[in-house]
Write an enzyme that holds these catalytic residues in place. Structure first.
Site, PDB file in Angstrom:
ATOM      1  N   ASN A 117      -1.935  13.855  -4.204  1.00  0.00           N
ATOM      2  CA  ASN A 117      -1.258  12.630  -4.632  1.00  0.00           C
ATOM      3  C   ASN A 117      -2.273  11.703  -5.287  1.00  0.00           C
ATOM      4  O   ASN A 117      -3.467  11.763  -4.980  1.00  0.00           O
ATOM      5  CB  ASN A 117      -0.677  11.934  -3.395  1.00  0.00           C
ATOM      6  CG  ASN A 117       0.075  10.665  -3.733  1.00  0.00           C
ATOM      7  OD1 ASN A 117       0.831  10.610  -4.708  1.00  0.00           O
ATOM      8  ND2 ASN A 117      -0.130   9.626  -2.952  1.00  0.00           N
ATOM      9  N   HIS A 119      -3.063   7.628  -5.708  1.00  0.00           N
ATOM     10  CA  HIS A 119      -2.685   6.356  -5.083  1.00  0.00           C
ATOM     11  C   HIS A 119      -3.452   5.227  -5.771  1.00  0.00           C
ATOM     12  O   HIS A 119      -4.663   5.336  -5.974  1.00  0.00           O
ATOM     13  CB  HIS A 119      -3.031   6.395  -3.593  1.00  0.00           C
ATOM     14  CG  HIS A 119      -2.614   5.150  -2.875  1.00  0.00           C
ATOM     15  ND1 HIS A 119      -1.302   4.908  -2.524  1.00  0.00           N
ATOM     16  CD2 HIS A 119      -3.310   4.074  -2.472  1.00  0.00           C
ATOM     17  CE1 HIS A 119      -1.228   3.725  -1.931  1.00  0.00           C
ATOM     18  NE2 HIS A 119      -2.430   3.191  -1.884  1.00  0.00           N
ATOM     19  N   SER A 146      -7.302   6.600  -6.176  1.00  0.00           N
ATOM     20  CA  SER A 146      -7.805   7.723  -5.387  1.00  0.00           C
ATOM     21  C   SER A 146      -6.860   8.910  -5.539  1.00  0.00           C
ATOM     22  O   SER A 146      -5.638   8.724  -5.542  1.00  0.00           O
ATOM     23  CB  SER A 146      -7.842   7.362  -3.896  1.00  0.00           C
ATOM     24  OG  SER A 146      -8.494   6.135  -3.673  1.00  0.00           O
ATOM     25  N   ASP A 155      -1.013   8.388   2.946  1.00  0.00           N
ATOM     26  CA  ASP A 155      -2.171   7.954   2.142  1.00  0.00           C
ATOM     27  C   ASP A 155      -3.500   8.085   2.898  1.00  0.00           C
ATOM     28  O   ASP A 155      -4.428   7.288   2.679  1.00  0.00           O
ATOM     29  CB  ASP A 155      -1.995   6.493   1.662  1.00  0.00           C
ATOM     30  CG  ASP A 155      -0.760   6.313   0.780  1.00  0.00           C
ATOM     31  OD1 ASP A 155      -0.399   7.269   0.073  1.00  0.00           O
ATOM     32  OD2 ASP A 155      -0.162   5.224   0.821  1.00  0.00           O
TER      33      ASP A 155
HETATM   34  C1  GRF Z   1       0.858   5.426 -10.457  1.00  0.00           C
HETATM   35  O1  GRF Z   1       0.282   4.163 -10.575  1.00  0.00           O
HETATM   36  C2  GRF Z   1       0.465   6.071  -9.173  1.00  0.00           C
HETATM   37  O2  GRF Z   1      -0.733   5.605  -8.654  1.00  0.00           O
HETATM   38  C3  GRF Z   1       1.572   5.696  -8.229  1.00  0.00           C
HETATM   39  O3  GRF Z   1       2.723   5.646  -9.034  1.00  0.00           O
HETATM   40  C4  GRF Z   1       2.366   5.364 -10.376  1.00  0.00           C
HETATM   41  C5  GRF Z   1       3.043   6.377 -11.243  1.00  0.00           C
HETATM   42  O4  GRF Z   1       3.008   6.059 -12.591  1.00  0.00           O
HETATM   43  N1  GRF Z   1       1.638   6.646  -7.141  1.00  0.00           N
HETATM   44  P1  GRF Z   1       3.485   7.127 -13.681  1.00  0.00           P
HETATM   45  O5  GRF Z   1       4.907   7.528 -13.349  1.00  0.00           O
HETATM   46  O6  GRF Z   1       2.541   8.290 -13.641  1.00  0.00           O
HETATM   47  O7  GRF Z   1       3.423   6.386 -14.975  1.00  0.00           O
END
Ligand code: GRF
Length: 231
Positions: A117, A119, A146, A155
């Site tokens: 993932n 984050h 991260s 997380d």
């Molecule tokens: C990202 O900022 C990520 O960190 C979070 O959700 C957002 C997704 O953005 N988990 P996108 O859909 O990739 O534009």
């Protein structure tokens, strides 16, 4: 008999999204330009219909599927269906790219060591939602993103890589909304560099997490610090 060396087996990814898919796009681009070699995205699955990320995947010729969570009466039932859908693609890795759902134990344990993932904070700081607001309100001096393995604790799985930047004092002179927007933009810019880099480490077998022994290895060396990919 051909004299050519056998082609290295392609690694298979399934990407889960809920929204605009800019991180998905960064990975699509990384595969297209060879930064992430020998890799194919077998499917992009969204829990929301008609989101931008599905259009991005379709434009790149990638199979798309929607599994709408509103059609399921509980989280458990949804995740059982999701596990089946993902398994059909036999992925090496499942990439969560803005997939805005908390996964059940069944999903996490089925794909333990294979699900990663991104984050928008420097974990372990600011788990959960509203990370940019927390950075602003707590006047953090550093912020970033991260990439981590997904485990049962939200997380909190082993960190694969981080990218950070110094938060300028001038940011705290802005209104909260403007500051949050500025932090969001800078974090996303870093995310689009960090995620393809981490995926490249995974599919290139440079980085590996052994969940049973809880050992994280990079180029065969045990690591206990997240790898910094500061830009
Ligand atoms: C990202 O900022 C990520 O960190 C979070 O959700 C957002 C997704 O953005 N988990 P996108 O859909 O990739 O534009």
């Amino acid at each position: 008999m051909s004299s050519q060396a056998p082609r290295q087996q392609q690694k298979r990814l399934v990407v889960l999204i809920s929204g605009s898919g800019t991180n998905l796009q960064a990975i699509i681009d990384g595969i297209a330009d060879g930064t992430i070699p020998n890799t194919t995205i077998s499917a992009v699955i969204s829990n929301r219909p008609h989101v931008g990320g599905l259009a991005r995947a379709a434009a790149a010729g990638i199979k798309t599927e929607t599994l709408d969570h509103t059609q399921y009466h509980c989280r458990e039932a949804y995740d059982r269906a999701l596990v089946k859908m993902v398994q059909q693609h036999q992925p090496d890795y499942i990439i969560l790219a803005g997939f805005m759902r908390i996964l059940t134990q069944h999903f996490i344990e089925t794909f333990l060591g294979k699900t990663v993932n991104i984050h928008p904070s420097l974990l372990p700081n600011h788990k959960g939602l509203h990370t940019h607001r927390a950075v602003y309100q707590q006047r953090d001096q550093k912020h970033g993103c991260s990439v981590h393995f997904v485990t049962l604790d939200l997380d909190s799985g082993p960190i694969i890589g981080q990218a950070s930047f110094d938060v300028q004092d001038t940011l705290f002179h802005l209104s909260e909304n403007d500051a949050i927007e500025s932090l969001r933009r800078e974090v996303q810019r870093l995310e689009h560099q960090l995620y393809p880099t981490c995926v490249q480490w995974l599919v290139g077998d440079r980085l590996y997490w052994d969940p049973e022994k809880n050992r994280l290895l990079f180029d065969g060396q045990l690591i206990d610090q997240p790898i910094s990919a500061s830009h």
